[in-house]
Design a protein around this motif. Structure first.
Motif, PDB file in Angstrom:
ATOM      1  N   ASN A 193      -3.644  19.659 -51.492  1.00 41.52           N
ATOM      2  CA  ASN A 193      -4.443  19.516 -50.278  1.00 41.52           C
ATOM      3  C   ASN A 193      -5.837  20.104 -50.475  1.00 41.52           C
ATOM      4  N   ILE A 194      -6.815  19.570 -49.742  1.00 45.41           N
ATOM      5  CA  ILE A 194      -8.188  20.064 -49.779  1.00 45.41           C
ATOM      6  C   ILE A 194      -8.392  20.900 -48.529  1.00 45.41           C
ATOM      7  N   THR A 195      -8.661  22.166 -48.684  1.00 47.84           N
ATOM      8  CA  THR A 195      -8.690  23.075 -47.545  1.00 47.84           C
ATOM      9  C   THR A 195     -10.056  23.175 -46.889  1.00 47.84           C
ATOM     10  N   ALA A 196     -11.104  22.558 -47.455  1.00 44.55           N
ATOM     11  CA  ALA A 196     -12.429  22.687 -46.876  1.00 44.55           C
ATOM     12  C   ALA A 196     -12.612  21.807 -45.637  1.00 44.55           C
ATOM     13  N   TYR A 197     -11.739  20.842 -45.415  1.00 34.50           N
ATOM     14  CA  TYR A 197     -11.862  19.916 -44.303  1.00 34.50           C
ATOM     15  C   TYR A 197     -10.492  19.719 -43.672  1.00 34.50           C
ATOM     16  N   PRO A 198     -10.460  19.243 -42.441  1.00 36.29           N
ATOM     17  CA  PRO A 198      -9.168  18.937 -41.808  1.00 36.29           C
ATOM     18  C   PRO A 198      -8.455  17.810 -42.540  1.00 36.29           C
ATOM     19  N   PRO A 199      -7.146  17.701 -42.372  1.00 28.94           N
ATOM     20  CA  PRO A 199      -6.397  16.689 -43.118  1.00 28.94           C
ATOM     21  C   PRO A 199      -6.856  15.258 -42.839  1.00 28.94           C
ATOM     22  N   ALA A 200      -7.202  14.942 -41.593  1.00 36.53           N
ATOM     23  CA  ALA A 200      -7.627  13.574 -41.295  1.00 36.53           C
ATOM     24  C   ALA A 200      -8.911  13.219 -42.035  1.00 36.53           C
ATOM     25  N   VAL A 201      -9.843  14.166 -42.119  1.00 43.70           N
ATOM     26  CA  VAL A 201     -11.090  13.925 -42.851  1.00 43.70           C
ATOM     27  C   VAL A 201     -10.817  13.837 -44.350  1.00 43.70           C
ATOM     28  N   VAL A 202      -9.880  14.654 -44.830  1.00 43.60           N
ATOM     29  CA  VAL A 202      -9.497  14.589 -46.244  1.00 43.60           C
ATOM     30  C   VAL A 202      -8.920  13.218 -46.564  1.00 43.60           C
ATOM     31  N   PHE A 203      -8.156  12.653 -45.645  1.00 45.48           N
ATOM     32  CA  PHE A 203      -7.598  11.318 -45.871  1.00 45.48           C
ATOM     33  C   PHE A 203      -8.710  10.277 -45.954  1.00 45.48           C
ATOM     34  N   LEU A 204      -9.671  10.359 -45.063  1.00 44.45           N
ATOM     35  CA  LEU A 204     -10.782   9.400 -45.122  1.00 44.45           C
ATOM     36  C   LEU A 204     -11.584   9.557 -46.407  1.00 44.45           C
ATOM     37  N   GLY A 205     -11.629  10.774 -46.960  1.00 46.09           N
ATOM     38  CA  GLY A 205     -12.374  11.003 -48.193  1.00 46.09           C
ATOM     39  C   GLY A 205     -11.630  10.608 -49.445  1.00 46.09           C
ATOM     40  N   ALA A 206     -10.389  10.113 -49.316  1.00 49.14           N
ATOM     41  CA  ALA A 206      -9.641   9.656 -50.489  1.00 49.14           C
ATOM     42  C   ALA A 206     -10.164   8.303 -50.944  1.00 49.14           C
ATOM     43  N   ARG A 207      -9.849   7.993 -52.182  1.00 48.78           N
ATOM     44  CA  ARG A 207     -10.341   6.744 -52.757  1.00 48.78           C
ATOM     45  C   ARG A 207      -9.402   5.595 -52.407  1.00 48.78           C
ATOM     46  N   ASP A 247     -19.450  18.544 -35.741  1.00 46.78           N
ATOM     47  CA  ASP A 247     -19.478  19.234 -37.032  1.00 46.78           C
ATOM     48  C   ASP A 247     -18.416  20.320 -37.092  1.00 46.78           C
ATOM     49  N   LYS A 248     -18.217  21.006 -35.989  1.00 44.72           N
ATOM     50  CA  LYS A 248     -17.208  22.065 -35.965  1.00 44.72           C
ATOM     51  C   LYS A 248     -15.806  21.488 -36.123  1.00 44.72           C
ATOM     52  N   ILE A 249     -15.583  20.313 -35.539  1.00 43.72           N
ATOM     53  CA  ILE A 249     -14.248  19.697 -35.635  1.00 43.72           C
ATOM     54  C   ILE A 249     -14.009  19.123 -37.023  1.00 43.72           C
ATOM     55  N   LEU A 250     -14.984  18.399 -37.545  1.00 46.69           N
ATOM     56  CA  LEU A 250     -14.771  17.666 -38.789  1.00 46.69           C
ATOM     57  C   LEU A 250     -14.948  18.522 -40.032  1.00 46.69           C
ATOM     58  N   PRO A 310     -11.839  28.479 -45.637  1.00 47.56           N
ATOM     59  CA  PRO A 310     -12.557  28.759 -46.881  1.00 47.56           C
ATOM     60  C   PRO A 310     -13.060  27.471 -47.514  1.00 47.56           C
ATOM     61  N   GLN A 311     -14.300  27.464 -47.868  1.00 45.48           N
ATOM     62  CA  GLN A 311     -14.919  26.278 -48.425  1.00 45.48           C
ATOM     63  C   GLN A 311     -14.594  26.190 -49.920  1.00 45.48           C
ATOM     64  N   ARG A 312     -13.427  25.688 -50.198  1.00 47.97           N
ATOM     65  CA  ARG A 312     -13.041  25.471 -51.582  1.00 47.97           C
ATOM     66  C   ARG A 312     -12.322  24.126 -51.678  1.00 47.97           C
TER      67      ARG A 312
END
Length: 766
Positions: free
Chosen positions: A479-493, A539-542, A548-550
């Protein structure tokens, strides 16, 4: 007068005080109402979390008896007992028939055996007649009158020989089949027996033995009734031969009796060898062999369990002699995993075959540790422990079964939670999901999430295990912890997923878009904020700055690719996501990402992967991106040129944007045209050599706009913008006449109906 003014001022002050008091009371009341609503929301949330049906199954160890006993009951009740009872009833019916048939054959064979030897009464009569003749001769009577016959040599009738052959073979084969049926019934009674007490070991033994029983014992039991054809056929042939042989003269040597005896011996020997092999197999393989018997167990305990340790000690001594002792001691000792590979395979097989919700819930509690112990013991090197391992097909099938509509909501949540826990657990190695896994798991996760929370608002799924699992699977890694899961899904290829149809991809993305839109709408509901404050809330939501920004940053190209699947009722969401992308990245980076993706989907292989809806979203995306970037302060001329190029790319090369010739652009491309004019006008020098391609594209676009028959309004406004832009370079371009169809359309739009006949006549003359 002064008193009147003073009284007026006093009244004004009192009114202001009353207004302040009233305003303060209203604010306090609003604060109390908000506090009350917050308390009620927390109470509902606690009640919701207290509902055990909405919680995943608590994890249990991989060898937990509660999980394995449920699978054992399911295996015995649903798999072994029904089939074993069917086999057992078939064997019982077979034994009853064999008893009756053997009795019938025996009733025929007993009297038929007497025909193979000489009749004693006839032989006695013959001897008495000869003695009488001899006595008469000795008494002085003329010997010529004596009728002496020599003793006849007894030869059995050929029909009697054949009849006995048929009956003998039939009786021997039927009795042999009966012996096999009794032996199979004994094996069948012990196929579900195990000497272990632990549920995992009992299930492993029984399931392994049952799998082999289905391959060997089952076909043997099912083939026994077919073998009855042989003795029955022999019996029928014997009867037919005995009926018709009375009228026929058949001379046959008695060697057939020897042949029948030889065949009987061979058949009996084959049955004996088979029984011996089953005894040997049952003693050598007590855990997996289906031919279990008490004698085989005794042989295994008394011989095999003593021979194997001796052979192991001899092998260890030989290796110690051949190899150096220090090298043997230096080998790392790996701890034995709690489950064997065979046990894990059996766990997944039985779990996938289970349809009972209670058994499925109990058994799925051990899924995390069953998969996790495989990843723990995959490599003992601690430096390689975090390298992902592939998800096995049987594990993927188990997750799909838990996410299927037949499973319970708790099973859905358990499967999603297992995916999340394995990715975030530090002891286990993360799982890597193939394209096939992604194409199968993502639709199941999205459907299971909708079934788990069928409410009107999907904002409750914002940080749920379902969306987290979808983000993990889509990125095929942790999982990518810098963003919420829904945004992480949109950022997938996801635009490169090969095992998802366009309809499935749009359905999955529609679910994620609905979750994001409901979350933003709930946060902005009832808040009177301006556009700038809304951007801060978005911005606060997404972005989730509190986390932690990692991890891997969100790729804007992937998010833009997902926006092409946005439905028409969610278009305002595009106006929030694209500005958010521009704010977290540089505008030029987002523009280049959009240009690269639009160029890619213009290839031939993408024409059958994206439908008309996805291609029609390209102008919406480009116009939204261009309008937001052009409104930014400090937007450079190079960036404006890039905006112009992406608008040209959208208008001239994107499929389904230009209608049939000679018409130009469809109506939803008008915002792109306006963005193109705004980017070029006053900022790009069209006379320069670097902008020659932009100039040629502008001329082509201008001609297409002029010939556009589908334009309802604003066509001439756009044409004036192009003429104003291109007039200094090509002064005659604004005097180019419109096509007859365009002139007729313009006259009708302007209400000049008298000009329609003129236009029609000019069209006819041309």
């Amino acid at each position: 007068m002064e008193n009147a003014v003073f009284a007026h001022d006093t009244d004004s002050l009192q009114a202001e005080d009353a207004t302040k008091i009233l305003t303060g009371s209203i604010l306090k009341l609003a604060a109390l109402i908000d506090e009350h609503n917050t308390l009620l929301r927390r109470k509902d949330q606690r009640k919701e979390w207290a509902d055990i049906s909405r919680q995943p199954i608590p994890e249990v160890p991989a060898t937990s008896s509660s999980a394995w006993n449920a699978l054992l009951r399911s295996t015995m009740t649903d798999v072994i007992q029904p089939k074993a009872e069917g086999w057992r009833s078939g064997l019982d019916a077979l034994l009853v028939f064999l008893g009756l048939f053997s009795a019938i054959v025996t009733a025929f064979i007993v009297p038929s055996l007497a025909t193979l030897k000489q009749d004693e009464i006839a032989r006695t009569n013959e001897l008495l007649m000869n003695i009488t003749n001899i006595m008469i001769r000795t008494s002085g009577t003329d010997a010529s009158n004596l009728n002496l016959t020599s003793p006849a040599i007894f030869i059995p009738e050929p029909s009697d020989v054949r009849f006995n052959v048929y009956l003998t073979l039939s009786l021997i084969i039927s009795l042999s089949i009966g012996a096999l049926a009794i032996a199979c019934r004994g094996f069948l009674n012990l196929v579900s027996w195990s000497q272990h007490n632990k549920a995992v070991e009992r299930l492993t033994d029984i399931r392994t033995r049952w799998r082999n029983a289905e391959k060997t014992l089952g076909p043997a039991i099912e083939s026994l009734p077919q073998l009855l054809v042989v003795p029955v056929l022999l019996f029928i042939l014997g009867l037919v031969d005995s009926v018709f042989s009375t009228a026929l003269q058949i001379s046959s040597p008695p060697t057939s009796v020897l042949a029948a005896s030889s065949l009987s011996v061979v058949f009996i020997a084959s049955v004996a060898v088979g029984m011996g092999l089953t005894l040997i197999d049952g003693s050598l393989r007590p855990k997996s062999s289906p031919f279990q018997s008490r004698l085989a167990h005794v042989l295994n305990v008394s011989i095999v369990q003593r021979v194997k340790p001796l052979a192991h000690r001899l092998r260890t001594a030989a290796l110690t002699t051949l190899l150096e002792a220090p090298s043997l001691k230096s080998l790392p000792v790996r701890p034995a995993p709690p489950l064997s590979a065979e046990s894990m395979k059996i766990y997944h097989e039985i779990l996938q075959a289970t349809r009972d919700d209670d058994i499925l819930d109990d058994a799925s509690a051990a899924l995390f540790n069953v998969i996790g112990q495989r990843t723990i013991y995959a490599n003992p090197n601690r430096f390689l422990r975090r390298i992902p391992v592939d998800l096995l097909p049987q594990e993927c099938a188990t997750l799909l079964h838990l996410l299927s509509p037949e499973a319970s909501v708790r099973s859905h949540r358990t499967a999603a939670q297992v995916i999340v826990d394995i990715a975030s657990n530090g002891r286990t190695r993360p799982l890597r999901y193939s394209q096939n896994d992604i194409g199968r798991l993502l639709p199941s996760l999205s459907h299971a999430a909708r079934r788990a929370d069928p409410g009107t608002s999907l904002s409750v799924l914002w940080n749920s295990q379902f969306v987290q699992a979808m983000a993990i699977v889509a990125n095929s890694g942790p999982n990518i912890t810098a963003y919420p899961p829904a945004v992480v899904f949109l950022g997938a290829r996801h635009w490169s997923w090969k095992y998802l149809t366009p309809s499935e991809l749009c359905g999955i993305l529609a679910f994620v878009f609905e979750v994001i839109d409901d979350k933003i709408s709930d946060e902005l509901a009832g808040a009177d904020v301006d556009e700038g404050e809304q951007a801060v809330v978005v911005d606060k939501i997404l972005s989730s700055p509190t986390l932690p920004q990692r991890g891997v940053a969100i790729n804007p190209r992937n998010v833009l690719a997902s926006l092409l699947c946005l439905s028409q009722d969610k278009l305002p969401l595009m106006g929030r996501l694209i500005p958010w992308l521009v704010r977290i990245h540089r505008p030029r980076k987002v523009i280049v990402a959009a240009q690269e993706h639009i160029q890619m989907i213009q290839r031939t292989e993408w024409l059958h992967l994206l439908g008309h809806t996805q291609f029609s979203m390209v102008p919406c995306l480009v116009s939204t991106l261009a309008e937001h970037c052009l409104a930014l302060e400090g937007f450079t001329e190079n960036d404006r040129e890039q905006i112009a190029r992406i608008c040209i790319l959208c208008l001239l090369h994107t499929p389904n944007i230009r209608s049939r010739p000679p018409a130009g652009f469809v109506f939803f491309a008008r915002p792109v045209l306006r963005a193109l004019l705004a980017a070029v006008k006053g900022h790009i020098d069209l006379r320069s050599a670097e902008s020659s391609d932009i100039l040629e594209a502008l001329i082509e676009i201008r001609h297409s706009v002029e010939e556009d028959l589908m334009w309802k309004d604003g066509r001439f406004e756009v044409l004036e913008g192009f003429d104003e832009l291109l007039g200094p370079i090509y002064p005659g371009i604004s005097t180019r006449p419109s096509s007859p169809e365009g002139a007729r359309y313009a006259a009708a739009e302007a209400g000049r109906y008298s000009e329609l006949d003129i236009v029609d006549s000019s069209s006819a003359s041309e």
